[in-house]
Design an enzyme around this catalytic site. Sequence first.
Site, mmCIF file in Angstrom:
data_model
loop_
_atom_site.group_PDB
_atom_site.id
_atom_site.type_symbol
_atom_site.label_atom_id
_atom_site.label_comp_id
_atom_site.label_asym_id
_atom_site.label_seq_id
_atom_site.Cartn_x
_atom_site.Cartn_y
_atom_site.Cartn_z
ATOM 1 N N LYS A 24 45.274 33.214 42.480
ATOM 2 C CA LYS A 24 43.865 32.924 42.801
ATOM 3 C C LYS A 24 42.957 33.691 41.857
ATOM 4 O O LYS A 24 43.351 34.664 41.203
ATOM 5 C CB LYS A 24 43.545 33.294 44.251
ATOM 6 C CG LYS A 24 43.731 34.758 44.632
ATOM 7 C CD LYS A 24 42.576 35.687 44.272
ATOM 8 C CE LYS A 24 42.810 37.104 44.788
ATOM 9 N NZ LYS A 24 41.830 38.095 44.228
ATOM 10 N N ASP A 150 43.698 39.111 51.851
ATOM 11 C CA ASP A 150 43.726 37.881 51.052
ATOM 12 C C ASP A 150 44.760 36.870 51.538
ATOM 13 O O ASP A 150 44.758 35.721 51.076
ATOM 14 C CB ASP A 150 44.038 38.204 49.582
ATOM 15 C CG ASP A 150 42.862 38.862 48.867
ATOM 16 O OD1 ASP A 150 41.778 38.947 49.468
ATOM 17 O OD2 ASP A 150 43.050 39.296 47.717
#
Length: 302
Positions: A24, A150
């Site tokens: 990401k 996350d």
Amino acid sequence: MADGAAVSRFPAEEGWSTWPAPAKLNLVLQITGRRADGYHVLQTVFRLLAWGDRIHLRPRSDGMVRRVGASVPGVAEDDDLVIKAAKLLQKVAKANQGADIGVEKRIPAGGGFGGGSSDAATVLVALDHLWGCKLGPDRLAGLGLQLGADVPVFVRGRNAWAEGVGEVLTPLDLPPAWYLLVDPGVHVPTAALFASPDLTRDAAPAKISDFVSGSLLGNAFEPVVRRREPAIEAVFQALSHIGTPRLTGSGGGCFVEFADRAAAEAALARLPAGLRARVVEGAARSPLLDALAQVRGTEKNA
């Protein structure tokens, strides 16, 4: 940052399945305050990538959870998030099965690309299916939060506007884009960054419309990291000749966004030799969700 060759010790005929664990980027990141428990409150945009690690899984009938081969260098098996994820799911779902877990690392550790969190999320999602737990994305995201802030975005598998400690997610449709990534090879200590007196912790809260309009820019950690780490500053200087460099997360990873692959590849060719750089595509949704849908479809049609 070269891709590893196919790992032959995880063959499908021996019961192994392979699952993507995408990297990401944080397209923006600001800190708006601090909670009573000491955690910082932030706002960020998560962009998932069509590139990352691979997780190999083989269910076991004896309840054992073990790692096969290495993962991140220096990370002991019991401290590995993939092992913690499997054991947490096993406990909560009261699963009698176990699993062998192999990790094929591509995402550099400590770079802010989300490798450890994504690996853990893939284990949760894939084993939920393989073990027949059927907890679903909401419960799995809740388990993921216990492993790291996350992890939930990787479980849900959508690009998102995130608030809180990163777990309050609003799905966000992002335009197609390609990214030139550079790993400076610096493992930035997150705790030291959060403790830095130079870190801006009181940014005015923004809205999604501020990001969409382009008025919300930057990463709160960038000025701190660039002052602390000469290698990262050198990468920023190199990237500034081919676009607008940005930092992802609180790591050392840097990136430049491009509208198409050709532009990104041309920029890569202009970089100085020796940089660990690659071009990757932004994903509309996680490759993990696509893999899960494919497996379910295959099983349904079998």
